[in-house]
Write an enzyme that holds these catalytic residues in place. Structure first.
Site, PDB file in Angstrom:
ATOM      1  N   GLY A 222       0.792  -1.224   0.000  1.00 10.31           N
ATOM      2  CA  GLY A 222       0.000   0.000   0.000  1.00 10.31           C
ATOM      3  C   GLY A 222       0.821   1.269   0.000  1.00 10.31           C
ATOM      4  O   GLY A 222       0.269   2.369   0.064  1.00 10.31           O
ATOM      5  N   TYR A 311      41.321  12.308  24.816  1.00 10.66           N
ATOM      6  CA  TYR A 311      41.973  13.479  24.229  1.00 10.66           C
ATOM      7  C   TYR A 311      40.937  14.371  23.561  1.00 10.66           C
ATOM      8  O   TYR A 311      39.869  13.926  23.147  1.00 10.66           O
ATOM      9  CB  TYR A 311      43.056  13.075  23.213  1.00 10.66           C
ATOM     10  N   GLY A 325      35.343   8.410  11.357  1.00 13.16           N
ATOM     11  CA  GLY A 325      36.273   9.382  11.917  1.00 13.16           C
ATOM     12  C   GLY A 325      37.686   9.314  11.383  1.00 13.16           C
ATOM     13  O   GLY A 325      38.611   9.848  12.005  1.00 13.16           O
ATOM     14  N   HIS A 329      45.192  14.364   7.924  1.00 17.99           N
ATOM     15  CA  HIS A 329      45.322  15.666   8.580  1.00 17.99           C
ATOM     16  C   HIS A 329      46.726  15.875   9.131  1.00 17.99           C
ATOM     17  O   HIS A 329      47.520  14.934   9.270  1.00 17.99           O
ATOM     18  CB  HIS A 329      44.282  15.826   9.695  1.00 17.99           C
ATOM     19  N   CYS A 347      43.734   7.758  11.936  1.00 19.98           N
ATOM     20  CA  CYS A 347      43.877   8.739  10.865  1.00 19.98           C
ATOM     21  C   CYS A 347      45.222   8.590  10.163  1.00 19.98           C
ATOM     22  O   CYS A 347      46.121   7.892  10.632  1.00 19.98           O
ATOM     23  CB  CYS A 347      43.731  10.154  11.421  1.00 19.98           C
ATOM     24  N   ASN A 349      48.324  10.619   9.457  1.00 20.82           N
ATOM     25  CA  ASN A 349      49.009  11.825   9.932  1.00 20.82           C
ATOM     26  C   ASN A 349      50.081  12.272   8.952  1.00 20.82           C
ATOM     27  O   ASN A 349      50.802  11.448   8.383  1.00 20.82           O
ATOM     28  CB  ASN A 349      49.670  11.570  11.282  1.00 20.82           C
TER      29      ASN A 349
END
Length: 402
Positions: A222, A311, A325, A329, A347, A349
């Site tokens: 429906g 941190y 995440g 960077h 990450c 680095n």
């Protein structure tokens, strides 16, 4: 129920309304203002008006008003519940008016039409048209902006706000075109989410267009399709970075040519208290977004203030490559081991110069291929982990497969 008022002959045929949204403003008139009632001339029959509409109209088809024995002088179709009017087009011979606007589900439209015969005698007719009311409306949203420049690795994605029972019918209503032509396919991630990618990365310089035509479609239980979406993109130059966790180097290729090599530190694979291993995900990532400065907070993954290993650090030149995440960077604290050891929280680095270079050159949809990280494979719902799926498996994820 269909209600008719006014003088003159009226023919009612079941048809449909079109679309979902309406145009704001006053009711549209075609020609002169209608006159109530019917005027007659001896020996000259009055013009008649037929409204092609009724109850439970499919929103795929338009409202049509027809005149017989004369021409249409004025037509208005209005939704009194919203005050919106419906635009429409008059045929060259002025015998037919066809709605051109999108309408709404579960709405009542009031129609008024005036027709004149060859002697100029006017007939006004009124009626109501009712659109169907589904049990639910499944509307899709895009994963990415609806336009702009994209990198060669961008995956197109749609997410519905209702479960899709008839995936095959819905998938047939999607259309992706690219110029130059490049084949691709859809893959259903869940009952509500579907992704599209080509077999290989998009060709640099190509254009890509996505269109859906699910509005008005019954899609099971429906539920009907909601407002259609469209998107158009230009694929910019090819930018592909290859990050190797074994050599601790990242190489950047522009249109296939090596233009930059930078030492990096990936996520650590050793159990270093107070937090265990945090390896970077293996596999093809794509740039999701970027910001020149952000605060990275370990509380985002459950290590909050007061916990060992907490941190909250400012970081610069941040290029996001997963929903979990992971970023490229700057990290000045790891410069001493960049190029020799993996010590980060996941990450990639770099020093200031290299981080700024990647920030300036890599944009949405550009590719970062991570190998030898010691981590698990990037998943399909963690950014654009779609590229880890083999082409045969990707094709099997289509509701139209086989």
């Amino acid at each position: 129920m269909i209600r008719i008022a006014g003088l003159g002959l009226v023919t009612l045929l079941l048809a449909a309304c079109s679309g979902q949204t309406e145009t704001d403003g006053t009711a549209q008139a075609v020609g002169a203002v209608g006159v109530a009632g019917t005027a007659t001339v001896p020996g000259m029959p009055a013009a008649t008006v037929a409204f092609e509409g009724g109850d439970q109209l499919s929103p795929k088809d338009p409202i049509v008003v027809r005149a017989s024995g004369g021409t249409l002088q004025a037509v208005t179709v209005t939704n009194p519940q919203t005050g919106n009017a419906v635009k429409g087009d008059l045929s060259p011979d002025k015998t037919t008016w066809t709605s051109a606007d999108n309408l709404r589900y579960g709405a009542t439209y009031q129609a008024v039409a005036t027709a004149v015969n060859q002697a100029g005698a006017a007939t006004e007719q009124r009626g109501e048209v009712h659109t169907l009311k589904p049990s639910g409306v499944a509307t899709a949203s895009l994963f990415q902006p609806a336009s702009g420049d994209i990198g060669v690795g961008l995956v197109l994605g749609l997410k519905f706000d209702h479960d899709i029972a008839d995936k095959a019918a819905v998938e047939k209503s999607f259309k992706v075109t690219s110029s130059p032509a490049q084949g691709g396919g859809w893959y259903w991630v869940s009952k509500r989410e579907v992704h599209f990618r080509p077999k290989e990365y998009w060709k640099a310089g190509s254009t890509v267009k996505l269109e859906t035509t699910t509005f008005g479609m019954p899609i099971g239980g429906g539920v009907y399709g909601g407002q259609d979406v469209s998107a158009s993109y230009k694929v910019h130059d090819s930018w592909v970075a290859k990050a190797d966790g074994k050599t601790h180097q990242m190489k950047a290729f522009h249109n296939g040519q090596l233009v930059k090599t930078a030492p990096i530190s990936m996520g650590k694979t050793v159990d270093t208290p107070p937090r265990g291993p945090t390896p970077t995900f293996n596999g093809t990532h794509t740039v999701l977004s970027k910001v020149d400065h952000t605060i990275m907070d370990s509380c985002s993954y459950g290590v909050c203030e007061g916990d060992p290993g907490y941190y909250k650090a400012p970081e610069n030149w941040d290029v996001r490559i997963s929903n979990d995440g992971e970023y490229l960077h700057e990290n000045l604290k790891t410069v001493g081991v960049q190029g020799s050891d993996n010590v980060s929280n996941g990450c990639l680095n770099m020093n200031t110069e290299n981080a700024k270079w990647f920030f300036d050159n890599f944009n949405t949809g550009d590719v970062v291929e991570v190998t030898n990280s010691g981590g698990p494979q990037l998943s399909i719902n963690n950014g654009h982990g779609d590229w880890a799926i083999s082409w045969s498996a990707w094709q099997a994820g289509s509701a139209l497969h086989g």
